[in-house]
Structures are given as structure tokens and as C-alpha cells.
Design a protein around this motif. Sequence first.
Motif, PDB file in Angstrom:
ATOM      1  N   MET A   1      50.011   0.918  71.598  1.00  0.00           N
ATOM      2  CA  MET A   1      48.938   0.501  70.648  1.00  0.00           C
ATOM      3  C   MET A   1      47.911   1.657  70.593  1.00  0.00           C
ATOM      4  O   MET A   1      46.766   1.302  70.011  1.00  0.00           O
ATOM      5  CB  MET A   1      47.921  -0.607  71.799  1.00  0.00           C
ATOM      6  CG  MET A   1      49.145  -1.808  72.082  1.00  0.00           C
ATOM      7  SD  MET A   1      49.809  -2.461  70.753  1.00  0.00           S
ATOM      8  CE  MET A   1      48.280  -3.360  69.800  1.00  0.00           C
ATOM      9  N   GLY A   2      47.996   2.876  70.754  1.00  0.00           N
ATOM     10  CA  GLY A   2      47.163   3.732  70.356  1.00  0.00           C
ATOM     11  C   GLY A   2      46.203   4.083  71.625  1.00  0.00           C
ATOM     12  O   GLY A   2      45.278   5.010  71.627  1.00  0.00           O
ATOM     13  N   ALA A   3      46.437   3.430  72.769  1.00  0.00           N
ATOM     14  CA  ALA A   3      45.291   3.533  74.016  1.00  0.00           C
ATOM     15  C   ALA A   3      45.627   4.985  74.687  1.00  0.00           C
ATOM     16  O   ALA A   3      46.806   5.186  74.999  1.00  0.00           O
ATOM     17  CB  ALA A   3      45.677   2.420  74.892  1.00  0.00           C
ATOM     18  N   PRO A   4      44.963   5.637  75.197  1.00  0.00           N
ATOM     19  CA  PRO A   4      45.226   7.070  76.056  1.00  0.00           C
ATOM     20  C   PRO A   4      45.603   6.354  77.193  1.00  0.00           C
ATOM     21  O   PRO A   4      45.226   5.646  77.839  1.00  0.00           O
ATOM     22  CB  PRO A   4      43.829   7.648  76.016  1.00  0.00           C
ATOM     23  CG  PRO A   4      42.741   6.770  75.443  1.00  0.00           C
ATOM     24  CD  PRO A   4      43.427   5.656  74.751  1.00  0.00           C
ATOM     25  N   GLY A   5      46.528   7.396  77.578  1.00  0.00           N
ATOM     26  CA  GLY A   5      47.037   7.203  78.883  1.00  0.00           C
ATOM     27  C   GLY A   5      46.820   8.619  79.803  1.00  0.00           C
ATOM     28  O   GLY A   5      45.921   8.855  79.926  1.00  0.00           O
ATOM     29  N   GLN A   6      48.035   9.249  79.956  1.00  0.00           N
ATOM     30  CA  GLN A   6      47.806  10.433  80.687  1.00  0.00           C
ATOM     31  C   GLN A   6      47.409  11.636  79.608  1.00  0.00           C
ATOM     32  O   GLN A   6      47.637  11.855  78.396  1.00  0.00           O
ATOM     33  CB  GLN A   6      49.299  11.056  81.121  1.00  0.00           C
ATOM     34  CG  GLN A   6      49.944  10.136  82.121  1.00  0.00           C
ATOM     35  CD  GLN A   6      51.406  10.849  82.403  1.00  0.00           C
ATOM     36  OE1 GLN A   6      52.273  10.572  81.561  1.00  0.00           O
ATOM     37  NE2 GLN A   6      51.586  11.113  83.551  1.00  0.00           N
ATOM     38  N   SER A   7      46.518  12.452  80.391  1.00  0.00           N
ATOM     39  CA  SER A   7      46.088  13.690  79.696  1.00  0.00           C
ATOM     40  C   SER A   7      46.008  14.900  80.518  1.00  0.00           C
ATOM     41  O   SER A   7      45.784  14.847  81.754  1.00  0.00           O
ATOM     42  CB  SER A   7      44.710  13.263  79.211  1.00  0.00           C
ATOM     43  OG  SER A   7      43.637  13.108  80.238  1.00  0.00           O
TER      44      SER A   7
END
Length: 89
Positions: free
Chosen positions: A79-85
Motif C-alpha cells: 500500500m506504500g506504507a513505510p516498514g523497515q528503514s
Amino acid sequence: MLTTLTRAPVRPGQRTTVPASEAGRRILMFPGERHGWVVMIDDEPFERHSFVDRRLALEYAKGWAAVNRPSALVVLDEMGAPGQSWTFK
């Protein structure tokens, strides 16, 4: 393998969990339109690299972020939501 896709889950310049001003360039990794994973630099939306395997895409993205320090790697979901970074200073 270099592929041009027609959509991205986020627009270039859209804010994710790691602001570009704090981390330099943002490397985005997200699921491909039909299958696999796509890795791209946030401010260069037409240069995208496609991978069939998530692990290979993540290794490539981390290497690309490390070479382009300071930078941040953000993995996005379907959905384009940020996860790991990760941040590379």
C-alpha cells in the motif's frame, strides 16, 4: 536487470519515516506491480531496478544506500506504507 514500471506506491519527494533532509538520498524498495521487488532512488523515479527475490533486492538496496551516503533505505509495503528503514551515514 533494469526495468521501467508505470506506477510507484509513493510519489517522489513524499515523506516517509526517514526525511530526505536528515538522511541525504532516500532509496525506496517496494513490491513490484505484478511480482518481485523494485529498488529506486526517491528523486530519480525513472531509474528502477527489479528483482524477483526480496533478499537480493534488499542486499542491492543496502549496497546502493551505502555507496550513496548519507542516505536512507525505506522498505514499503503493497500500500506504500513505510516498514523497515536503515540510515547510512
